[in-house]
Write a protein that holds these residues in place. Structure first.
Motif, PDB file in Angstrom:
ATOM      1  N   MET A 113       0.844  -1.180   0.000  1.00  0.00           N
ATOM      2  CA  MET A 113       0.000   0.000   0.000  1.00  0.00           C
ATOM      3  C   MET A 113       0.886   1.238   0.000  1.00  0.00           C
ATOM      4  O   MET A 113       1.939   1.258   0.600  1.00  0.00           O
ATOM      5  N   GLU A 114       0.430   2.261  -0.689  1.00  0.00           N
ATOM      6  CA  GLU A 114       1.131   3.538  -0.670  1.00  0.00           C
ATOM      7  C   GLU A 114       1.211   4.023   0.768  1.00  0.00           C
ATOM      8  O   GLU A 114       0.220   4.037   1.490  1.00  0.00           O
ATOM      9  N   LYS A 115       2.385   4.444   1.211  1.00  0.00           N
ATOM     10  CA  LYS A 115       2.551   4.919   2.579  1.00  0.00           C
ATOM     11  C   LYS A 115       1.824   6.228   2.825  1.00  0.00           C
ATOM     12  O   LYS A 115       1.529   6.572   3.953  1.00  0.00           O
ATOM     13  N   SER A 116       1.526   6.961   1.748  1.00  0.00           N
ATOM     14  CA  SER A 116       0.849   8.240   1.903  1.00  0.00           C
ATOM     15  C   SER A 116      -0.671   8.103   1.917  1.00  0.00           C
ATOM     16  O   SER A 116      -1.381   9.090   2.001  1.00  0.00           O
ATOM     17  N   LEU A 117      -1.172   6.848   1.846  1.00  0.00           N
ATOM     18  CA  LEU A 117      -2.612   6.586   1.873  1.00  0.00           C
ATOM     19  C   LEU A 117      -2.918   5.552   2.949  1.00  0.00           C
ATOM     20  O   LEU A 117      -2.148   4.623   3.165  1.00  0.00           O
ATOM     21  N   ILE A 118      -4.073   5.712   3.605  1.00  0.00           N
ATOM     22  CA  ILE A 118      -4.479   4.806   4.680  1.00  0.00           C
ATOM     23  C   ILE A 118      -5.838   4.216   4.328  1.00  0.00           C
ATOM     24  O   ILE A 118      -6.782   4.944   4.017  1.00  0.00           O
ATOM     25  N   LEU A 119      -5.955   2.910   4.370  1.00  0.00           N
ATOM     26  CA  LEU A 119      -7.233   2.229   4.188  1.00  0.00           C
ATOM     27  C   LEU A 119      -7.972   2.271   5.511  1.00  0.00           C
ATOM     28  O   LEU A 119      -7.384   2.039   6.563  1.00  0.00           O
ATOM     29  N   PHE A 120      -9.274   2.617   5.496  1.00  0.00           N
ATOM     30  CA  PHE A 120     -10.036   2.657   6.740  1.00  0.00           C
ATOM     31  C   PHE A 120     -11.424   2.085   6.521  1.00  0.00           C
ATOM     32  O   PHE A 120     -11.901   1.998   5.397  1.00  0.00           O
ATOM     33  N   ASN A 121     -12.066   1.655   7.617  1.00  0.00           N
ATOM     34  CA  ASN A 121     -13.431   1.144   7.553  1.00  0.00           C
ATOM     35  C   ASN A 121     -14.396   2.310   7.627  1.00  0.00           C
ATOM     36  O   ASN A 121     -14.289   3.162   8.511  1.00  0.00           O
ATOM     37  N   LYS A 122     -15.328   2.332   6.695  1.00  0.00           N
ATOM     38  CA  LYS A 122     -16.330   3.388   6.612  1.00  0.00           C
ATOM     39  C   LYS A 122     -17.683   2.730   6.812  1.00  0.00           C
ATOM     40  O   LYS A 122     -18.115   1.951   5.970  1.00  0.00           O
ATOM     41  N   GLN A 123     -18.334   3.032   7.906  1.00  0.00           N
ATOM     42  CA  GLN A 123     -19.549   2.310   8.308  1.00  0.00           C
ATOM     43  C   GLN A 123     -20.582   2.157   7.201  1.00  0.00           C
ATOM     44  O   GLN A 123     -21.093   1.075   6.970  1.00  0.00           O
ATOM     45  N   GLU A 124     -20.885   3.246   6.501  1.00  0.00           N
ATOM     46  CA  GLU A 124     -21.982   3.197   5.533  1.00  0.00           C
ATOM     47  C   GLU A 124     -21.675   2.341   4.308  1.00  0.00           C
ATOM     48  O   GLU A 124     -22.564   1.748   3.730  1.00  0.00           O
ATOM     49  N   ILE A 125     -20.408   2.308   3.886  1.00  0.00           N
ATOM     50  CA  ILE A 125     -20.131   1.697   2.588  1.00  0.00           C
ATOM     51  C   ILE A 125     -18.944   0.743   2.563  1.00  0.00           C
ATOM     52  O   ILE A 125     -18.483   0.383   1.492  1.00  0.00           O
ATOM     53  N   GLY A 126     -18.449   0.347   3.678  1.00  0.00           N
ATOM     54  CA  GLY A 126     -17.325  -0.594   3.670  1.00  0.00           C
ATOM     55  C   GLY A 126     -16.014   0.076   3.988  1.00  0.00           C
ATOM     56  O   GLY A 126     -15.776   0.505   5.094  1.00  0.00           O
ATOM     57  N   LYS A 127     -15.144   0.188   3.005  1.00  0.00           N
ATOM     58  CA  LYS A 127     -13.821   0.772   3.220  1.00  0.00           C
ATOM     59  C   LYS A 127     -13.666   2.057   2.424  1.00  0.00           C
ATOM     60  O   LYS A 127     -14.398   2.319   1.489  1.00  0.00           O
ATOM     61  N   GLY A 128     -12.676   2.826   2.803  1.00  0.00           N
ATOM     62  CA  GLY A 128     -12.337   4.059   2.112  1.00  0.00           C
ATOM     63  C   GLY A 128     -10.841   4.292   2.218  1.00  0.00           C
ATOM     64  O   GLY A 128     -10.123   3.509   2.841  1.00  0.00           O
ATOM     65  N   VAL A 129     -10.385   5.393   1.621  1.00  0.00           N
ATOM     66  CA  VAL A 129      -8.967   5.726   1.613  1.00  0.00           C
ATOM     67  C   VAL A 129      -8.793   7.156   2.123  1.00  0.00           C
ATOM     68  O   VAL A 129      -9.481   8.067   1.672  1.00  0.00           O
ATOM     69  N   ARG A 130      -7.878   7.306   3.076  1.00  0.00           N
ATOM     70  CA  ARG A 130      -7.544   8.633   3.606  1.00  0.00           C
ATOM     71  C   ARG A 130      -6.123   8.999   3.222  1.00  0.00           C
ATOM     72  O   ARG A 130      -5.250   8.138   3.143  1.00  0.00           O
ATOM     73  N   ALA A 131      -5.909  10.301   3.067  1.00  0.00           N
ATOM     74  CA  ALA A 131      -4.556  10.805   2.827  1.00  0.00           C
ATOM     75  C   ALA A 131      -3.791  10.775   4.141  1.00  0.00           C
ATOM     76  O   ALA A 131      -4.316  11.184   5.171  1.00  0.00           O
ATOM     77  N   ASN A 132      -2.568  10.291   4.112  1.00  0.00           N
ATOM     78  CA  ASN A 132      -1.715  10.249   5.294  1.00  0.00           C
ATOM     79  C   ASN A 132      -0.781  11.467   5.324  1.00  0.00           C
ATOM     80  O   ASN A 132       0.022  11.605   6.224  1.00  0.00           O
ATOM     81  N   ARG A 133      -0.905  12.294   4.282  1.00  0.00           N
ATOM     82  CA  ARG A 133      -0.122  13.529   4.183  1.00  0.00           C
ATOM     83  C   ARG A 133      -0.905  14.488   3.307  1.00  0.00           C
ATOM     84  O   ARG A 133      -1.887  14.101   2.661  1.00  0.00           O
ATOM     85  N   LYS A 134      -0.475  15.724   3.231  1.00  0.00           N
ATOM     86  CA  LYS A 134      -1.139  16.705   2.382  1.00  0.00           C
ATOM     87  C   LYS A 134      -0.752  16.461   0.921  1.00  0.00           C
ATOM     88  O   LYS A 134       0.403  16.139   0.616  1.00  0.00           O
ATOM     89  N   TYR A 135      -1.731  16.606   0.033  1.00  0.00           N
ATOM     90  CA  TYR A 135      -1.509  16.573  -1.416  1.00  0.00           C
ATOM     91  C   TYR A 135      -1.861  17.950  -1.961  1.00  0.00           C
ATOM     92  O   TYR A 135      -2.911  18.501  -1.632  1.00  0.00           O
ATOM     93  N   ALA A 136      -1.021  18.484  -2.820  1.00  0.00           N
ATOM     94  CA  ALA A 136      -1.294  19.758  -3.473  1.00  0.00           C
ATOM     95  C   ALA A 136      -2.153  19.528  -4.708  1.00  0.00           C
ATOM     96  O   ALA A 136      -2.086  18.458  -5.335  1.00  0.00           O
ATOM     97  N   ALA A 137      -2.955  20.509  -5.086  1.00  0.00           N
ATOM     98  CA  ALA A 137      -3.756  20.422  -6.308  1.00  0.00           C
ATOM     99  C   ALA A 137      -2.863  20.052  -7.477  1.00  0.00           C
ATOM    100  O   ALA A 137      -1.774  20.606  -7.639  1.00  0.00           O
ATOM    101  N   GLY A 138      -3.287  19.071  -8.273  1.00  0.00           N
ATOM    102  CA  GLY A 138      -2.533  18.611  -9.432  1.00  0.00           C
ATOM    103  C   GLY A 138      -1.542  17.500  -9.136  1.00  0.00           C
ATOM    104  O   GLY A 138      -0.990  16.905 -10.047  1.00  0.00           O
ATOM    105  N   GLU A 139      -1.337  17.191  -7.865  1.00  0.00           N
ATOM    106  CA  GLU A 139      -0.338  16.184  -7.487  1.00  0.00           C
ATOM    107  C   GLU A 139      -0.848  14.763  -7.722  1.00  0.00           C
ATOM    108  O   GLU A 139      -2.010  14.442  -7.486  1.00  0.00           O
TER     109      GLU A 139
END
Length: 156
Positions: free
Chosen positions: A1-27
């Protein structure tokens, strides 16, 4: 898994992905990396929880990679979008994304299949209620997505 992304459990729909760091527009965020499949190779019945197929051509789809790219959820107010480079699809930030923020994209930008739609549970202030193919989006949203360069040629 990308170290800059975190997989998490999202109650309504299963899983989701969170940013583990800031991303700039266009990145660059990630590359969708599953196997290429023809429409005829897709399973007949796909539940929303098991649908890990992304349309990238009139008849071509990317299947499940079993990695983080399978779990980036839809939003009617996305913070990222899919950019196409031949059969390679890259997810890029449409605006700055803060660390801890869920990474989302609008599935409708790649859809060209009138036989599939689903109730939207994104919760965005501008939620359209249904996830449907690109041609059904309001014209102002289509123009915005085209200006971002996140609409594949087959949807233009």
């Amino acid at each position: 898994m990308e170290k800059s992304l975190i997989l998490f459990n999202k109650q309504e729909i299963g899983k989701g992905v969170r940013a583990n760091r800031k991303y700039a527009a266009g990145e660059h965020i990630l590359v969708f990396s599953g196997p290429l499949l023809d429409r005829d190779e897709l399973p007949e019945i796909i539940t929303p929880e098991d649908d890990r197929y992304m349309q990238i051509g009139i008849r071509t789809f990317i299947g499940s990679s079993r990695r983080v790219d399978d779990f980036v959820n839809h939003s009617c107010d996305p913070n990222s979008g899919a950019k196409f480079h031949d059969n390679r699809v890259e997810l890029v930030a449409l605006r700055d994304i803060e660390a801890g923020e869920e990474v989302t994209w609008d599935y409708s930008t790649t859809m060209f299949e009138d036989d599939w739609e689903i109730e939207c549970l994104c919760g965005a202030y501008n939620c359209r209620g249904r996830i449907r193919e690109f041609r059904y989006l309001p014209d102002d949203i289509k123009r915005k997505y085209i200006s971002f360069g996140i609409v594949p040629e087959y949807n233009m």
